[in-house]
Design a protein around this motif. Structure first.
Motif, PDB file in Angstrom:
ATOM      1  N   GLU A 288      14.077  17.805  67.763  1.00  0.00           N
ATOM      2  CA  GLU A 288      13.539  16.723  66.932  1.00  0.00           C
ATOM      3  C   GLU A 288      12.663  17.279  65.813  1.00  0.00           C
ATOM      4  N   ALA A 289      11.838  18.264  66.132  1.00  0.00           N
ATOM      5  CA  ALA A 289      10.972  18.861  65.107  1.00  0.00           C
ATOM      6  C   ALA A 289      11.803  19.449  63.968  1.00  0.00           C
ATOM      7  N   LEU A 290      12.910  20.097  64.311  1.00  0.00           N
ATOM      8  CA  LEU A 290      13.777  20.680  63.283  1.00  0.00           C
ATOM      9  C   LEU A 290      14.457  19.594  62.449  1.00  0.00           C
ATOM     10  N   LEU A 291      14.849  18.504  63.093  1.00  0.00           N
ATOM     11  CA  LEU A 291      15.543  17.437  62.377  1.00  0.00           C
ATOM     12  C   LEU A 291      14.611  16.605  61.511  1.00  0.00           C
ATOM     13  N   LEU A 292      13.340  16.597  61.847  1.00  0.00           N
ATOM     14  CA  LEU A 292      12.372  15.840  61.043  1.00  0.00           C
ATOM     15  C   LEU A 292      11.684  16.712  59.996  1.00  0.00           C
ATOM     16  N   GLY A 293      11.861  18.027  60.093  1.00  0.00           N
ATOM     17  CA  GLY A 293      11.260  18.950  59.134  1.00  0.00           C
ATOM     18  C   GLY A 293      12.218  19.317  58.014  1.00  0.00           C
ATOM     19  N   ASP A 294      11.815  20.300  57.197  1.00  0.00           N
ATOM     20  CA  ASP A 294      12.584  20.688  56.008  1.00  0.00           C
ATOM     21  C   ASP A 294      13.245  22.061  56.119  1.00  0.00           C
ATOM     22  N   GLU A 295      12.957  22.789  57.196  1.00  0.00           N
ATOM     23  CA  GLU A 295      13.424  24.181  57.291  1.00  0.00           C
ATOM     24  C   GLU A 295      14.945  24.291  57.174  1.00  0.00           C
ATOM     25  N   LEU A 296      15.682  23.438  57.836  1.00  0.00           N
ATOM     26  CA  LEU A 296      17.143  23.545  57.849  1.00  0.00           C
ATOM     27  C   LEU A 296      17.732  23.321  56.460  1.00  0.00           C
ATOM     28  N   LEU A 297      17.209  22.355  55.735  1.00  0.00           N
ATOM     29  CA  LEU A 297      17.711  22.112  54.378  1.00  0.00           C
ATOM     30  C   LEU A 297      17.354  23.256  53.442  1.00  0.00           C
ATOM     31  N   GLN A 298      16.183  23.846  53.656  1.00  0.00           N
ATOM     32  CA  GLN A 298      15.790  24.991  52.829  1.00  0.00           C
ATOM     33  C   GLN A 298      16.702  26.190  53.065  1.00  0.00           C
ATOM     34  N   ARG A 299      17.268  26.288  54.262  1.00  0.00           N
ATOM     35  CA  ARG A 299      18.156  27.397  54.618  1.00  0.00           C
ATOM     36  C   ARG A 299      19.632  27.007  54.537  1.00  0.00           C
ATOM     37  N   LYS A 300      19.934  25.889  53.902  1.00  0.00           N
ATOM     38  CA  LYS A 300      21.295  25.343  53.897  1.00  0.00           C
ATOM     39  C   LYS A 300      22.334  26.358  53.420  1.00  0.00           C
ATOM     40  N   ALA A 301      22.103  26.982  52.286  1.00  0.00           N
ATOM     41  CA  ALA A 301      23.083  27.933  51.746  1.00  0.00           C
ATOM     42  C   ALA A 301      23.312  29.085  52.709  1.00  0.00           C
ATOM     43  N   GLU A 302      22.253  29.593  53.305  1.00  0.00           N
ATOM     44  CA  GLU A 302      22.352  30.698  54.268  1.00  0.00           C
ATOM     45  C   GLU A 302      23.156  30.266  55.495  1.00  0.00           C
ATOM     46  N   ILE A 303      22.860  29.074  56.022  1.00  0.00           N
ATOM     47  CA  ILE A 303      23.513  28.610  57.251  1.00  0.00           C
ATOM     48  C   ILE A 303      25.004  28.369  57.015  1.00  0.00           C
ATOM     49  N   LEU A 304      25.347  27.773  55.881  1.00  0.00           N
ATOM     50  CA  LEU A 304      26.755  27.428  55.623  1.00  0.00           C
ATOM     51  C   LEU A 304      27.619  28.661  55.365  1.00  0.00           C
ATOM     52  N   THR A 305      27.003  29.769  55.032  1.00  0.00           N
ATOM     53  CA  THR A 305      27.794  30.986  54.804  1.00  0.00           C
ATOM     54  C   THR A 305      27.848  31.878  56.043  1.00  0.00           C
ATOM     55  N   LYS A 306      27.209  31.458  57.130  1.00  0.00           N
ATOM     56  CA  LYS A 306      27.237  32.238  58.354  1.00  0.00           C
ATOM     57  C   LYS A 306      28.638  32.229  58.961  1.00  0.00           C
ATOM     58  N   GLU A 307      29.035  33.347  59.530  1.00  0.00           N
ATOM     59  CA  GLU A 307      30.282  33.399  60.280  1.00  0.00           C
ATOM     60  C   GLU A 307      30.047  32.806  61.661  1.00  0.00           C
TER      61      GLU A 307
END
Length: 307
Positions: A288-307
């Motif tokens: 829940e903390a991750l979904l309510l925070g901004d960290e995941l969106l800030q790392r969006k480009a990095e996450i989407l390029t992960k194998e």
């Protein structure tokens, strides 16, 4: 008859939305409805396609897609081209976002939100927009207009439910002998006690039926919006999704949470693991903390390029 088609060919066309009809050389073409909505013209084309390429039958799936069984392998491309003329396409398989399910929303007497409008945005942004994003497993999203649970939001990876949170203004209550609010409450959360209406917030499911029921306007809507459930699952192993703490008041907030849920699944999920398994492994509070925070969106480009 026995199947003569090679397994790798069956796998190839499955990725296109064609599922093998067991024991035959035929396939069912899965036609996407977007979010369970088709025009009369599209329905006519589907009926014609069923007669021309398949068995003459149409089968509706639990994810609100339409399957035409009995399509030969060498007719798949022609079938797709025929559908494309009506703006229809096949798909909806694999370890990615699956077709969005929606109830009928505001055409229902109990509907609190425009489910079709929200489901269409989810379809465009995540079913289509994330189509090339390979996830650890399939990811299902459902949009329900109210707590009647017709599309079972809590049994999807992410489920949205319309909410109308009431507030009781006790000073306006006249202590009527027959309370109109008590009469309409399906959860028995509102009832008179000692001459005044009392509301049990724990029992209330925010269906909003009590709002406006009082002749003296003692019950009003405090918040109208969306409840989001995460980590639900239906199948061999049933898991009931848990609601995030806030009631979200804008569509953009909901879309943001869905995107963060997909990024979380892509980032921390293990191959073959459902989203419910990831939530259990991380713990709901951390998820829940991750979904309510901004960290995941800030790392969006990095996450989407992960194998």
């Amino acid at each position: 008859m026995a199947c003569t088609i090679k397994p790798e060919e069956i796998k190839r066309v499955k990725a296109m939305g064609f599922l093998h009809n067991k024991g035959t050389d035929l396939f069912s073409g899965r036609i996407l409805t977007g979010y369970g909505k088709l025009t009369a013209a599209q329905l006519s084309v589907i009926a014609e396609a069923a007669e021309k390429f398949g068995s003459g039958e149409a089968v509706f799936t639990t994810r609100l897609t339409v399957e035409i069984p009995g399509i030969p392998l060498d007719q798949i491309e022609a079938f797709q081209a025929f559908l494309a003329g009506a703006g229809l396409e096949t798909g909806g398989t694999g370890a990615r976002v699956r077709p969005v399910v929606s109830c009928k929303g505001t055409t229902c007497r109990y509907g609190l939100i425009d489910t079709f409008a929200l489901a269409q945005e989810i379809h465009e942004r995540f079913f289509k927009g994330y189509h090339q994003v390979r996830l650890p497993h399939k990811f299902k999203i459902a949009v329900g207009g109210c707590p009647n649970n017709c599309v079972k939001p809590a049994l999807n990876d992410v489920g949205i439910m319309g909410q109308r949170v009431p507030v009781l203004e006790e000073e306006l209550c006249r202590g009527c002998r027959k309370c109109a609010v008590e009469a309409v409450c399906p959860m028995e959360a509102s009832r008179p006690e000692e001459g005044r209406l009392r509301r049990d917030a724990e029992r209330c499911n925010n269906c909003g039926r009590c709002v406006g029921a009082c002749y003296f306007d003692a019950v009003k809507a405090r918040t109208e919006g969306y409840r989001i459930f995460i980590g639900g699952r239906w199948g061999r192993k049933i898991v009931l999704g848990q609601p995030l703490t806030p009631i979200f008041t804008s569509r953009e907030e909901v879309l943001s949470v869905i995107e963060k849920a997909l990024l979380l699944f892509k980032d921390k999920g293990r191959t073959g693991e459902r989203f419910s398994g990831l939530i259990e492994r991380l713990g709901f509070e951390q998820a829940e903390a991750l979904l309510l925070g901004d960290e995941l969106l800030q790392r969006k480009a990095e996450i989407l390029t992960k194998e």
